[in-house]
Design an enzyme around this catalytic site. Sequence first.
Site, PDB file in Angstrom:
ATOM      1  N   LYS A 277      35.058  30.976  42.650  1.00 37.33           N
ATOM      2  CA  LYS A 277      34.688  30.235  43.863  1.00 37.33           C
ATOM      3  C   LYS A 277      33.176  30.278  44.051  1.00 37.33           C
ATOM      4  O   LYS A 277      32.522  31.217  43.610  1.00 37.33           O
ATOM      5  CB  LYS A 277      35.354  30.894  45.086  1.00 37.33           C
ATOM      6  CG  LYS A 277      36.830  30.628  45.207  1.00 37.33           C
ATOM      7  CD  LYS A 277      37.364  31.184  46.518  1.00 37.33           C
ATOM      8  CE  LYS A 277      38.861  30.955  46.652  1.00 37.33           C
ATOM      9  NZ  LYS A 277      39.242  29.553  46.747  1.00 37.33           N
ATOM     10  N   ARG A 351      50.193  30.006  44.503  1.00 43.20           N
ATOM     11  CA  ARG A 351      51.486  29.463  44.069  1.00 43.20           C
ATOM     12  C   ARG A 351      52.036  30.225  42.866  1.00 43.20           C
ATOM     13  O   ARG A 351      53.249  30.306  42.676  1.00 43.20           O
ATOM     14  CB  ARG A 351      51.336  27.958  43.774  1.00 43.20           C
ATOM     15  CG  ARG A 351      50.302  27.643  42.740  1.00 43.20           C
ATOM     16  CD  ARG A 351      49.840  26.193  42.772  1.00 43.20           C
ATOM     17  NE  ARG A 351      48.808  25.956  43.786  1.00 43.20           N
ATOM     18  CZ  ARG A 351      48.243  24.777  44.012  1.00 43.20           C
ATOM     19  NH1 ARG A 351      48.586  23.716  43.313  1.00 43.20           N
ATOM     20  NH2 ARG A 351      47.315  24.641  44.941  1.00 43.20           N
TER      21      ARG A 351
HETATM   22  N1  BES Z   1      43.142  30.895  49.026  1.00 46.06           N
HETATM   23  C1  BES Z   1      42.763  29.606  48.582  1.00 46.06           C
HETATM   24  C2  BES Z   1      42.957  28.529  49.638  1.00 46.06           C
HETATM   25  C3  BES Z   1      41.962  28.526  50.770  1.00 46.06           C
HETATM   26  C4  BES Z   1      40.696  28.013  50.591  1.00 46.06           C
HETATM   27  C5  BES Z   1      42.334  28.965  51.997  1.00 46.06           C
HETATM   28  C6  BES Z   1      39.821  27.982  51.648  1.00 46.06           C
HETATM   29  C7  BES Z   1      41.469  28.924  53.068  1.00 46.06           C
HETATM   30  C8  BES Z   1      40.203  28.438  52.895  1.00 46.06           C
HETATM   31  C9  BES Z   1      43.615  29.205  47.381  1.00 46.06           C
HETATM   32  O1  BES Z   1      43.968  30.234  46.523  1.00 46.06           O
HETATM   33  C10 BES Z   1      42.789  28.259  46.575  1.00 46.06           C
HETATM   34  O2  BES Z   1      41.784  28.663  46.074  1.00 46.06           O
HETATM   35  N2  BES Z   1      43.224  27.010  46.516  1.00 46.06           N
HETATM   36  C11 BES Z   1      42.509  26.010  45.824  1.00 46.06           C
HETATM   37  C12 BES Z   1      43.509  25.167  45.076  1.00 46.06           C
HETATM   38  C13 BES Z   1      42.871  24.191  44.112  1.00 46.06           C
HETATM   39  C14 BES Z   1      42.226  24.937  42.978  1.00 46.06           C
HETATM   40  C15 BES Z   1      43.933  23.260  43.612  1.00 46.06           C
HETATM   41  C16 BES Z   1      41.753  25.185  46.848  1.00 46.06           C
HETATM   42  O3  BES Z   1      42.278  24.934  47.921  1.00 46.06           O
HETATM   43  O4  BES Z   1      40.606  24.833  46.573  1.00 46.06           O
HETATM   44 MN    MN Z   2      42.485  30.612  45.073  1.00 48.37          MN
END
Ligand code: BES
Ligand code: MN
Length: 495
Positions: A277, A351
């Site tokens: 991230k 997931r």
């Molecule tokens: N934990 C995150 C989702 C999230 C992001 C929650 C920001 C709250 C605030 C999750 O694991 C994630 O990183 N999801 C990705 C999915 C994508 C790679 C398809 C996302 O939402 O960017």
């Molecule tokens: Mn994630």
Amino acid sequence: MDYLLANTPIEKLESECLIVAIFEENQLSPAAQTLDSLTDGLISNILTRGDIKGKVADTLLINYLPHAAIKRALLVGLGDKNDLSSKKYRKAVAAAANTLKATQIKSADCCLVENQVTGQNLTWNARHIVEAFDAPFYQFNDCKSKPAAKLTLTSISLHSETDAVAIQAGLDQGLAIAQGVALTKHVSDLPGNICTPTYLAEQAIEIAKQHKNLSAEILEEADMQKLGMGSFLSVSRGSRQPAKLITLEYKGADANTQPIVFVGKGLTFDAGGISLKPGAGMDEMKYDMCGSAAVLGALQAAAQLQLPLNIVGIIPSSENMPDGDANKPGDIVTSMAGLTIEILNTDAEGRLILCDALTYAKKFNPDVVIDMATLTGACLVALGRVPSGLLGNDDTLCNDLSAASETALDSVWRLPLWEEYQDQLKSNFADIANIGGRDAGTITAACFLSRFTKDYKWAHLDIAGTAWKSGDAKGATGRPVPLLVQYLLDRANAA
Ligand code: BES
Ligand code: MN
Ligand code: ZN
């Protein structure tokens, strides 16, 4: 905070502070009228001056009254007398709590239960007073060398000369929910170096110890290996912290009653893995375990209320870190259900751990399964920070959750889980891909989960926008504990 029931008539009451409602156009609630006559018209005089208009959540603290037994009065505006909605009521009670927080008052007598809220009863009123008063008094002090100044207010008496049974029920419910919310906030606010999967497991054991028909079981990585949880374990491989699969079981009904199963995402830190991230705001990914914290809070509340239900809480917990042994984009893993998954983005890890937990849930012969997860940033884009996203394969369950969310004032909004979206998860090399592209990210994440939930009634709550607040007010909200407990209360009532 202590919450008590008080039935002494206002005329005979001794109080540090009496909380009474007023309405627009200088209208007084019954309690305000009584106080007005005890004080030779002081309250109506103040209203005539125009110092408080009676709009929703207006407050005015009167520091001195010409009536020795009642030292102060807090006037609280409830708006239009004939149009008091649930949201307005809750907002006004929260304003009263916040006003008292800034004073030296130790205990207060709250006369707001008596005011009729459209569509609600006294139990509901009492319960939301407790919830609204408790929330602003939550403090996170664990990690400060000098704890913040202690708050003075320690006790609220709900004042009513009638209907003690209904009000006591609301008080009990409110307290269980408020304490569940506080537990959830606390576990969620803890940093990732303290709140690890092991810590979550210890918390579950601790909560189970405190209630007679609640038990906890912890599965280690070796156990999960035997169960074939290749998807879950692939996420944990990049972390020094061992993954845990935590199960809390509450038995409040006879053994052959099928349980309500909650599954909560427990990523104690989500760095994204190799699909790292960006740095800005990454600290907030300590909140990627808020789903699991809500499972703990809801199970604690259910046990405290001794609800006549069987409930199971399942928490897959892990970190998602970049590491030489971490998942790589393109890796293919095999889930417990046997489906192979191509990991196109290691940051779509929630997931990957949930799918194995959802397969594991089958062993409990569930009546329904409800999972909650900070699953997608896309949920914030779609719905903002107001409702949690709701998706599922059963209309009755989804409608029940929507209804519970309105009673609980913990909103949800349903998104479609149509089969057309499933195509976005096609993989050239495995049975399914773990991401579905840019479009409809919340829906395709739920589509992924739906491949593992075909054998039971299932709903998914995406709490990415609702589980915590960012910015100056950064902190966990405790959502969706109120919704989950309301759903349980509704189910207990129906049973
Ligand atoms: N934990 C995150 C989702 C999230 C992001 C929650 C920001 C709250 C605030 C999750 O694991 C994630 O990183 N999801 C990705 C999915 C994508 C790679 C398809 C996302 O939402 O960017
Ligand atoms: Mn994630
Ligand atoms: Zn995540």
